[in-house]
Design a protein around this motif. Structure first.
Motif, PDB file in Angstrom:
ATOM      1  N   TRP A 154     -55.596  10.882  56.382  1.00 44.14           N
ATOM      2  CA  TRP A 154     -57.018  10.753  56.660  1.00 44.14           C
ATOM      3  C   TRP A 154     -57.200  10.046  57.994  1.00 44.14           C
ATOM      4  O   TRP A 154     -56.294   9.404  58.513  1.00 44.14           O
ATOM      5  CB  TRP A 154     -57.738   9.979  55.537  1.00 44.14           C
ATOM      6  N   HIS A 155     -58.411  10.209  58.549  1.00 47.85           N
ATOM      7  CA  HIS A 155     -58.720   9.585  59.834  1.00 47.85           C
ATOM      8  C   HIS A 155     -58.923   8.075  59.647  1.00 47.85           C
ATOM      9  O   HIS A 155     -59.471   7.647  58.630  1.00 47.85           O
ATOM     10  CB  HIS A 155     -59.986  10.194  60.440  1.00 47.85           C
ATOM     11  N   PRO A 156     -58.515   7.272  60.607  1.00 42.52           N
ATOM     12  CA  PRO A 156     -58.714   5.822  60.486  1.00 42.52           C
ATOM     13  C   PRO A 156     -60.207   5.470  60.539  1.00 42.52           C
ATOM     14  O   PRO A 156     -61.002   6.167  61.173  1.00 42.52           O
ATOM     15  CB  PRO A 156     -57.959   5.261  61.692  1.00 42.52           C
ATOM     16  N   VAL A 157     -60.553   4.413  59.831  1.00 45.57           N
ATOM     17  CA  VAL A 157     -61.925   3.900  59.823  1.00 45.57           C
ATOM     18  C   VAL A 157     -61.959   2.619  60.650  1.00 45.57           C
ATOM     19  O   VAL A 157     -61.153   1.711  60.424  1.00 45.57           O
ATOM     20  CB  VAL A 157     -62.391   3.619  58.379  1.00 45.57           C
ATOM     21  N   GLN A 158     -62.873   2.563  61.609  1.00 43.56           N
ATOM     22  CA  GLN A 158     -62.945   1.409  62.500  1.00 43.56           C
ATOM     23  C   GLN A 158     -63.191   0.130  61.697  1.00 43.56           C
ATOM     24  O   GLN A 158     -64.080   0.074  60.849  1.00 43.56           O
ATOM     25  CB  GLN A 158     -64.059   1.611  63.528  1.00 43.56           C
ATOM     26  N   GLY A 159     -62.398  -0.895  61.952  1.00 43.13           N
ATOM     27  CA  GLY A 159     -62.562  -2.191  61.304  1.00 43.13           C
ATOM     28  C   GLY A 159     -61.798  -2.327  60.002  1.00 43.13           C
ATOM     29  O   GLY A 159     -61.762  -3.423  59.422  1.00 43.13           O
ATOM     30  N   ALA A 160     -61.190  -1.264  59.513  1.00 43.56           N
ATOM     31  CA  ALA A 160     -60.461  -1.341  58.250  1.00 43.56           C
ATOM     32  C   ALA A 160     -59.114  -2.015  58.451  1.00 43.56           C
ATOM     33  O   ALA A 160     -58.369  -1.685  59.374  1.00 43.56           O
ATOM     34  CB  ALA A 160     -60.258   0.053  57.669  1.00 43.56           C
ATOM     35  N   GLY A 161     -58.797  -2.963  57.569  1.00 43.49           N
ATOM     36  CA  GLY A 161     -57.491  -3.596  57.617  1.00 43.49           C
ATOM     37  C   GLY A 161     -56.494  -2.935  56.687  1.00 43.49           C
ATOM     38  O   GLY A 161     -55.307  -3.256  56.688  1.00 43.49           O
ATOM     39  N   GLY A 162     -56.963  -2.021  55.882  1.00 43.53           N
ATOM     40  CA  GLY A 162     -56.119  -1.285  54.944  1.00 43.53           C
ATOM     41  C   GLY A 162     -56.973  -0.323  54.143  1.00 43.53           C
ATOM     42  O   GLY A 162     -58.184  -0.198  54.393  1.00 43.53           O
ATOM     43  N   TYR A 163     -56.366   0.326  53.177  1.00 46.19           N
ATOM     44  CA  TYR A 163     -57.079   1.327  52.389  1.00 46.19           C
ATOM     45  C   TYR A 163     -56.653   1.220  50.930  1.00 46.19           C
ATOM     46  O   TYR A 163     -55.466   1.081  50.622  1.00 46.19           O
ATOM     47  CB  TYR A 163     -56.790   2.741  52.917  1.00 46.19           C
ATOM     48  N   LEU A 164     -57.634   1.265  50.053  1.00 43.01           N
ATOM     49  CA  LEU A 164     -57.366   1.319  48.625  1.00 43.01           C
ATOM     50  C   LEU A 164     -57.407   2.774  48.197  1.00 43.01           C
ATOM     51  O   LEU A 164     -58.385   3.479  48.455  1.00 43.01           O
ATOM     52  CB  LEU A 164     -58.420   0.525  47.856  1.00 43.01           C
ATOM     53  N   GLN A 197     -57.144  11.033  41.175  1.00 44.60           N
ATOM     54  CA  GLN A 197     -57.967  11.615  40.124  1.00 44.60           C
ATOM     55  C   GLN A 197     -57.150  11.902  38.872  1.00 44.60           C
ATOM     56  O   GLN A 197     -57.601  11.660  37.750  1.00 44.60           O
ATOM     57  CB  GLN A 197     -58.602  12.920  40.621  1.00 44.60           C
ATOM     58  N   ASN A 198     -55.937  12.425  39.048  1.00 50.45           N
ATOM     59  CA  ASN A 198     -55.130  12.845  37.918  1.00 50.45           C
ATOM     60  C   ASN A 198     -53.947  11.919  37.654  1.00 50.45           C
ATOM     61  O   ASN A 198     -53.011  12.280  36.968  1.00 50.45           O
ATOM     62  CB  ASN A 198     -54.607  14.275  38.155  1.00 50.45           C
ATOM     63  N   ASN A 199     -54.006  10.727  38.229  1.00 52.26           N
ATOM     64  CA  ASN A 199     -52.922   9.767  38.057  1.00 52.26           C
ATOM     65  C   ASN A 199     -53.551   8.393  37.863  1.00 52.26           C
ATOM     66  O   ASN A 199     -53.788   7.659  38.811  1.00 52.26           O
ATOM     67  CB  ASN A 199     -51.983   9.786  39.267  1.00 52.26           C
ATOM     68  N   ALA A 200     -53.858   8.049  36.600  1.00 49.56           N
ATOM     69  CA  ALA A 200     -54.624   6.840  36.309  1.00 49.56           C
ATOM     70  C   ALA A 200     -53.899   5.574  36.748  1.00 49.56           C
ATOM     71  O   ALA A 200     -54.530   4.548  37.020  1.00 49.56           O
ATOM     72  CB  ALA A 200     -54.938   6.775  34.815  1.00 49.56           C
ATOM     73  N   SER A 201     -52.567   5.625  36.797  1.00 47.77           N
ATOM     74  CA  SER A 201     -51.808   4.432  37.165  1.00 47.77           C
ATOM     75  C   SER A 201     -51.789   4.199  38.669  1.00 47.77           C
ATOM     76  O   SER A 201     -51.311   3.174  39.134  1.00 47.77           O
ATOM     77  CB  SER A 201     -50.366   4.555  36.655  1.00 47.77           C
ATOM     78  N   LEU A 202     -52.304   5.157  39.435  1.00 46.03           N
ATOM     79  CA  LEU A 202     -52.281   5.040  40.888  1.00 46.03           C
ATOM     80  C   LEU A 202     -53.518   4.287  41.369  1.00 46.03           C
ATOM     81  O   LEU A 202     -54.634   4.776  41.258  1.00 46.03           O
ATOM     82  CB  LEU A 202     -52.233   6.430  41.523  1.00 46.03           C
ATOM     83  N   ALA A 203     -53.328   3.089  41.865  1.00 47.29           N
ATOM     84  CA  ALA A 203     -54.400   2.309  42.478  1.00 47.29           C
ATOM     85  C   ALA A 203     -53.715   1.220  43.281  1.00 47.29           C
ATOM     86  O   ALA A 203     -53.244   0.231  42.729  1.00 47.29           O
ATOM     87  CB  ALA A 203     -55.334   1.717  41.431  1.00 47.29           C
ATOM     88  N   GLN A 204     -53.649   1.402  44.577  1.00 43.03           N
ATOM     89  CA  GLN A 204     -52.909   0.437  45.389  1.00 43.03           C
ATOM     90  C   GLN A 204     -53.435   0.408  46.810  1.00 43.03           C
ATOM     91  O   GLN A 204     -54.125   1.334  47.254  1.00 43.03           O
ATOM     92  CB  GLN A 204     -51.421   0.767  45.388  1.00 43.03           C
ATOM     93  N   LEU A 205     -53.097  -0.679  47.491  1.00 42.73           N
ATOM     94  CA  LEU A 205     -53.473  -0.843  48.888  1.00 42.73           C
ATOM     95  C   LEU A 205     -52.376  -0.303  49.787  1.00 42.73           C
ATOM     96  O   LEU A 205     -51.192  -0.506  49.535  1.00 42.73           O
ATOM     97  CB  LEU A 205     -53.704  -2.323  49.205  1.00 42.73           C
ATOM     98  N   VAL A 206     -52.785   0.396  50.840  1.00 43.18           N
ATOM     99  CA  VAL A 206     -51.841   0.873  51.844  1.00 43.18           C
ATOM    100  C   VAL A 206     -52.379   0.477  53.210  1.00 43.18           C
ATOM    101  O   VAL A 206     -53.584   0.342  53.410  1.00 43.18           O
ATOM    102  CB  VAL A 206     -51.637   2.405  51.773  1.00 43.18           C
ATOM    103  N   SER A 207     -51.488   0.250  54.151  1.00 40.81           N
ATOM    104  CA  SER A 207     -51.906  -0.157  55.488  1.00 40.81           C
ATOM    105  C   SER A 207     -51.983   1.009  56.452  1.00 40.81           C
ATOM    106  O   SER A 207     -52.609   0.910  57.507  1.00 40.81           O
ATOM    107  CB  SER A 207     -50.928  -1.213  56.038  1.00 40.81           C
ATOM    108  N   ASP A 208     -51.346   2.127  56.100  1.00 40.69           N
ATOM    109  CA  ASP A 208     -51.311   3.289  56.976  1.00 40.69           C
ATOM    110  C   ASP A 208     -52.428   4.255  56.594  1.00 40.69           C
ATOM    111  O   ASP A 208     -53.172   4.039  55.643  1.00 40.69           O
ATOM    112  CB  ASP A 208     -49.941   3.970  56.849  1.00 40.69           C
ATOM    113  N   THR A 209     -52.554   5.342  57.354  1.00 42.48           N
ATOM    114  CA  THR A 209     -53.561   6.370  57.044  1.00 42.48           C
ATOM    115  C   THR A 209     -52.895   7.596  56.434  1.00 42.48           C
ATOM    116  O   THR A 209     -53.289   8.737  56.689  1.00 42.48           O
ATOM    117  CB  THR A 209     -54.338   6.765  58.312  1.00 42.48           C
ATOM    118  N   SER A 210     -51.867   7.357  55.637  1.00 39.80           N
ATOM    119  CA  SER A 210     -51.209   8.438  54.903  1.00 39.80           C
ATOM    120  C   SER A 210     -50.666   7.872  53.603  1.00 39.80           C
ATOM    121  O   SER A 210     -50.446   6.665  53.473  1.00 39.80           O
ATOM    122  CB  SER A 210     -50.079   9.066  55.724  1.00 39.80           C
ATOM    123  N   PHE A 211     -50.467   8.761  52.632  1.00 39.01           N
ATOM    124  CA  PHE A 211     -49.990   8.313  51.326  1.00 39.01           C
ATOM    125  C   PHE A 211     -49.280   9.462  50.629  1.00 39.01           C
ATOM    126  O   PHE A 211     -49.774  10.602  50.623  1.00 39.01           O
ATOM    127  CB  PHE A 211     -51.169   7.821  50.474  1.00 39.01           C
TER     128      PHE A 211
END
Length: 199
Positions: free
Chosen positions: A10-20, A24-38
């Motif tokens: 995804w495209h970077p968002v100005q001012g973001a220090g990371g991304y949560l 949708q189909n993986n309930a256990s997936l919820a984490q912070l990442v610092s990059d713009t890919s996962f």
């Protein structure tokens, strides 16, 4: 993407220090990442998937972004001696078809079947009919059009045996007649032995 994993970007968002991120189909997936890919893996083939992404800074969590991916399927059809069918799953809009014709009789001398590949735009719910050719034998041509070796006027010898051709493999849409074929891979030729013309 593959049948069981997707790499999201995804495209970077100005001012973001990371991304949560949350799946949708993986309930256990919820984490912070610092990059713009996962990388999301261990997915169920032929199931549409989505990833939710929130930009995060020290003070707040931003508005959600919903990213959508293609549904990725990979299905193989083996020889059964009868017609098979495949229904386009939800979320699939394009398919790649690989067809391999069956080999002619005799593993040493029989010809190998042809190969054909095509891409096609599709709609979920459409039904495609799959015909997987059978190998030729010493007595019969392979299923789905395999032909026999012909003998001509005493100038071919049956010593050592002759063989029959392999069947074609094809996919049909809109019906099951030969005129409904959208791709065909021809079967391989059978074994034949030539000899001198005898009296």
């Amino acid at each position: 993407a593959s049948a069981t994993q997707i790499v999201w970007f995804w495209h970077p968002v100005q001012g973001a220090g990371g991304y949560l991120v949350s799946g949708q189909n993986n309930a256990s997936l919820a984490q912070l990442v610092s990059d713009t890919s996962f990388l999301e893996n261990n997915l169920t083939p032929c199931q549409a998937d989505s990833l939710y992404v929130w930009p995060v800074n020290a003070c707040d969590t931003g508005q959600v972004q919903l990213l959508l991916a293609q549904t990725i399927c990979q299905q193989s059809f083996q020889f059964t001696g009868s017609m098979q069918s495949f229904v386009i799953p939800a979320g699939v809009t394009q398919i790649t078809i690989d067809c391999y014709g069956a080999q002619g009789f005799d593993s040493q001398f029989g010809g190998r079947g042809g190969h054909a590949q095509a891409q096609r735009s599709v709609n979920p719910g459409e039904t495609y009919y799959v015909f997987v050719g059978g190998e030729g034998t010493g007595n019969n041509g392979g299923w789905n059009g395999g032909e026999s070796t012909t003998l001509g006027s005493g100038c071919l010898s049956t010593t050592g045996g002759t063989g029959f051709g392999g069947g074609a493999s094809d996919v049909r849409f809109g019906g099951t007649a030969l005129s409904n074929r959208i791709i065909v891979a021809g079967g391989g030729g059978g074994k034949g032995l030539s000899g001198p013309c005898g009296s």
